[in-house]
Design an enzyme around this catalytic site. Sequence first.
Site, PDB file in Angstrom:
ATOM      1  N   GLU A 184       4.367  13.213  -4.619  1.00 31.35           N
ATOM      2  CA  GLU A 184       3.652  13.194  -3.338  1.00 31.35           C
ATOM      3  C   GLU A 184       4.407  14.072  -2.335  1.00 31.35           C
ATOM      4  O   GLU A 184       5.603  13.873  -2.114  1.00 31.35           O
ATOM      5  CB  GLU A 184       3.573  11.761  -2.796  1.00 31.35           C
ATOM      6  CG  GLU A 184       2.779  11.685  -1.505  1.00 31.35           C
ATOM      7  CD  GLU A 184       2.742  10.271  -0.912  1.00 31.35           C
ATOM      8  OE1 GLU A 184       3.795   9.616  -0.866  1.00 31.35           O
ATOM      9  OE2 GLU A 184       1.651   9.850  -0.492  1.00 31.35           O
ATOM     10  N   GLU A 190       0.882  -1.173   0.000  1.00 30.77           N
ATOM     11  CA  GLU A 190       0.000   0.000   0.000  1.00 30.77           C
ATOM     12  C   GLU A 190       0.911   1.211   0.000  1.00 30.77           C
ATOM     13  O   GLU A 190       1.592   1.491   0.993  1.00 30.77           O
ATOM     14  CB  GLU A 190      -0.879   0.003   1.257  1.00 30.77           C
ATOM     15  CG  GLU A 190      -1.876  -1.141   1.319  1.00 30.77           C
ATOM     16  CD  GLU A 190      -2.999  -1.007   0.310  1.00 30.77           C
ATOM     17  OE1 GLU A 190      -3.185   0.085  -0.265  1.00 30.77           O
ATOM     18  OE2 GLU A 190      -3.685  -2.011   0.073  1.00 30.77           O
ATOM     19  N   CYS A 197      -2.123   8.981   2.870  1.00 33.32           N
ATOM     20  CA  CYS A 197      -1.797   8.477   1.537  1.00 33.32           C
ATOM     21  C   CYS A 197      -2.841   8.893   0.528  1.00 33.32           C
ATOM     22  O   CYS A 197      -2.547   9.130  -0.627  1.00 33.32           O
ATOM     23  CB  CYS A 197      -1.702   6.961   1.586  1.00 33.32           C
ATOM     24  SG  CYS A 197      -3.158   6.196   2.303  1.00 33.32           S
TER      25      CYS A 197
HETATM   26  P1  NAP Z   1       8.514   4.937   4.430  1.00 31.17           P
HETATM   27  O1  NAP Z   1       9.648   5.845   4.602  1.00 31.17           O
HETATM   28  O2  NAP Z   1       8.405   4.160   3.175  1.00 31.17           O
HETATM   29  O3  NAP Z   1       8.552   3.941   5.699  1.00 31.17           O
HETATM   30  C1  NAP Z   1       7.544   3.000   5.929  1.00 31.17           C
HETATM   31  C2  NAP Z   1       8.076   1.912   6.831  1.00 31.17           C
HETATM   32  O4  NAP Z   1       9.092   1.190   6.120  1.00 31.17           O
HETATM   33  C3  NAP Z   1       8.746   2.422   8.103  1.00 31.17           C
HETATM   34  O5  NAP Z   1       8.453   1.520   9.151  1.00 31.17           O
HETATM   35  C4  NAP Z   1      10.220   2.381   7.740  1.00 31.17           C
HETATM   36  O6  NAP Z   1      11.068   2.282   8.872  1.00 31.17           O
HETATM   37  C5  NAP Z   1      10.272   1.117   6.915  1.00 31.17           C
HETATM   38  N1  NAP Z   1      11.405   0.990   5.997  1.00 31.17           N
HETATM   39  C6  NAP Z   1      12.161   1.960   5.456  1.00 31.17           C
HETATM   40  N2  NAP Z   1      13.112   1.418   4.641  1.00 31.17           N
HETATM   41  C7  NAP Z   1      12.926   0.081   4.672  1.00 31.17           C
HETATM   42  C8  NAP Z   1      13.568  -1.026   4.034  1.00 31.17           C
HETATM   43  N3  NAP Z   1      14.580  -0.854   3.185  1.00 31.17           N
HETATM   44  N4  NAP Z   1      13.105  -2.272   4.289  1.00 31.17           N
HETATM   45  C9  NAP Z   1      12.069  -2.481   5.123  1.00 31.17           C
HETATM   46  N5  NAP Z   1      11.429  -1.458   5.768  1.00 31.17           N
HETATM   47  C10 NAP Z   1      11.843  -0.204   5.529  1.00 31.17           C
HETATM   48  O7  NAP Z   1       7.122   5.692   4.600  1.00 31.17           O
HETATM   49  P2  NAP Z   1       6.671   6.695   5.748  1.00 31.17           P
HETATM   50  O8  NAP Z   1       7.365   8.000   5.579  1.00 31.17           O
HETATM   51  O9  NAP Z   1       6.746   6.019   7.070  1.00 31.17           O
HETATM   52  O10 NAP Z   1       5.102   6.861   5.409  1.00 31.17           O
HETATM   53  C11 NAP Z   1       4.628   7.747   4.460  1.00 31.17           C
HETATM   54  C12 NAP Z   1       4.364   7.044   3.144  1.00 31.17           C
HETATM   55  O11 NAP Z   1       3.435   5.976   3.367  1.00 31.17           O
HETATM   56  C13 NAP Z   1       3.695   7.942   2.123  1.00 31.17           C
HETATM   57  O12 NAP Z   1       4.252   7.713   0.859  1.00 31.17           O
HETATM   58  C14 NAP Z   1       2.241   7.500   2.146  1.00 31.17           C
HETATM   59  O13 NAP Z   1       1.519   7.771   0.966  1.00 31.17           O
HETATM   60  C15 NAP Z   1       2.401   6.045   2.386  1.00 31.17           C
HETATM   61  N6  NAP Z   1       1.164   5.477   2.929  1.00 31.17           N
HETATM   62  C16 NAP Z   1       0.408   4.675   2.120  1.00 31.17           C
HETATM   63  C17 NAP Z   1      -0.825   4.183   2.579  1.00 31.17           C
HETATM   64  C18 NAP Z   1      -1.699   3.308   1.720  1.00 31.17           C
HETATM   65  O14 NAP Z   1      -2.576   2.639   2.255  1.00 31.17           O
HETATM   66  N7  NAP Z   1      -1.517   3.285   0.407  1.00 31.17           N
HETATM   67  C19 NAP Z   1      -1.248   4.500   3.868  1.00 31.17           C
HETATM   68  C20 NAP Z   1      -0.434   5.324   4.658  1.00 31.17           C
HETATM   69  C21 NAP Z   1       0.775   5.803   4.175  1.00 31.17           C
HETATM   70  P3  NAP Z   1      11.688   3.573   9.619  1.00 31.17           P
HETATM   71  O15 NAP Z   1      11.013   4.794   9.076  1.00 31.17           O
HETATM   72  O16 NAP Z   1      11.404   3.320  11.041  1.00 31.17           O
HETATM   73  O17 NAP Z   1      13.167   3.561   9.323  1.00 31.17           O
END
Ligand code: NAP
Length: 497
Positions: free
Chosen positions: A390, A257, A291
């Site tokens: 985004e 997602e 998101c």
């Molecule tokens: P993110 O930077 O992609 O991080 C998401 C999660 O992935 C965090 O727990 C992060 O850990 C972890 N992570 C980072 N690098 C990783 C890797 N190489 N391997 C495994 N895990 C890894 O996203 P965010 O900033 O937390 O959230 C915002 C994003 O989420 C936006 O793009 C938003 O659109 C999206 N989102 C999508 C939905 C949907 O349903 N489509 C819903 C909500 C949010 P750490 O940050 O702890 O290092």
Amino acid sequence: MPEESREYELFINGEFVPSDAEERIDVEYPYDGSVWASVPAGTPSDVDRAVASARGAFKSEEWGGLTPSERADALHRIADVLDDYADELAELETRQNGKLIREMSSQMSGLGGWFRYYAGQCQTREGRTIPVENKNGQFHTYVREEPRGVVGAVTPWNSPLLLTTFKLAPALAAGCTFVHKPSSYTPVSALRFAELLHEEAGLPAGVYNVVTGSGSDAGDPLVTHDDVDKVAFTGSTSVGRQISAKAGEALVPASLELGGKSPNVVFPSANLDNVINGVIKGIFAATGQTCLAGSRVFVHEAVADEFIDRFVDRARDIELGDPMDSETEMGPVAFRDQWETDVSYIQTGVEEGATLSFGGEQPDDLPGECFLQPTILTDVENDMTVAQEEIFGPVASVLTFGDETEALELANESQFGLAAGVWTEDMRQAHRFANQIEAGTVWVNEYRTLSYNAPFGGYKDSGLGRENGAEGLEEYLQTKTVWVDLSGEVDDPFKLG
Ligand code: NAP
């Protein structure tokens, strides 16, 4: 705020346990930057322990041996506990990411609905028999649905427990067990969630494990772990792409997602009072950190001037303040890096020719360093950075269009396809638009509403797979086809049939 910061541990095999790491991660209240908790910076060996615990529970009589009705009972118990603790969980969520208590309270009081819905699925889902014609139909052939096994789930910071529940409720209904790596910004609510599910709702040890830590040290080892059978990820498109590639290499299914840049499209026949509320809801609720934010607002030329005047007036009136105050309408951005990202996008928008019609500043009468005014960019063209990337903050890009065909073309001109809104009193137009827009969810004359029984997920770079509804359960199941010979005779061994 509590005066002392509380130190949490990992939650593995039904109890809090220390990490192998000495390093810890501080958790801040974004309103004023105060540190109120810390969690371990989990390591690959912590992940190993959690996965082993989940595997043990998957094979155990206490969990793996339950009938669907017994699993349904477990899900109902979880739902009841979540109802009882909704206020406490809402406060934890707000303290972690600064989202309004009124939003988090409504999210937390709704979580039970997800578990009850999937409890119902446990008891009502039925198998299939297949009328195969081989050997003149002398077979009883049926399909079994079986749990995938151990799920490795990684979640973001913006709606931590709701997005966890989108995965956990169907995974438990399917009979899977779970290891969860929450965002480093919002790890505490997951730990408390795990404690409640085991200690209050009686979930057997090892069914839901939480390893806190960074994406690189805990997330990556989890999603690439040899003994994980299914990956469930919510987060950015860039991280989702990396996880998908690694899961593909390991031949492990991954539901993703991801990000969005959703169009919210206003036709002249729409009720403008509703439109203003719906567009505000789409981009300034949750400080734009969702998101499905309606961050590209397309307005028909005939109503654009009136729309922009009223949109700016309403944005000016938005009450910024302490997210714990039930009167506040917009809280801070969740952390300073995200604030800087938002501001840098606003600057890029202006440099590329957009007009800053409102916002863009940090108000000087509020504490901390994470408040940002609701921001409206007008005169935006669809190829500008602020119309394509985004931002994940309270920044609306307003574009205009001349007719329905142009609106549709512009709206679909995006790498993303998570959601869309369309505002019109012409229902034929609404359905035409809904059919042709490239998005996993379309709202007509509303925005930003979800339900446990309505599938949710992205087209294009917004993701793979679906959460919620019957489709959400299927992500955690695999099928097995069983052929039972009824003829009593094995014929020609040298032909298929
Ligand atoms: P993110 O930077 O992609 O991080 C998401 C999660 O992935 C965090 O727990 C992060 O850990 C972890 N992570 C980072 N690098 C990783 C890797 N190489 N391997 C495994 N895990 C890894 O996203 P965010 O900033 O937390 O959230 C915002 C994003 O989420 C936006 O793009 C938003 O659109 C999206 N989102 C999508 C939905 C949907 O349903 N489509 C819903 C909500 C949010 P750490 O940050 O702890 O290092």
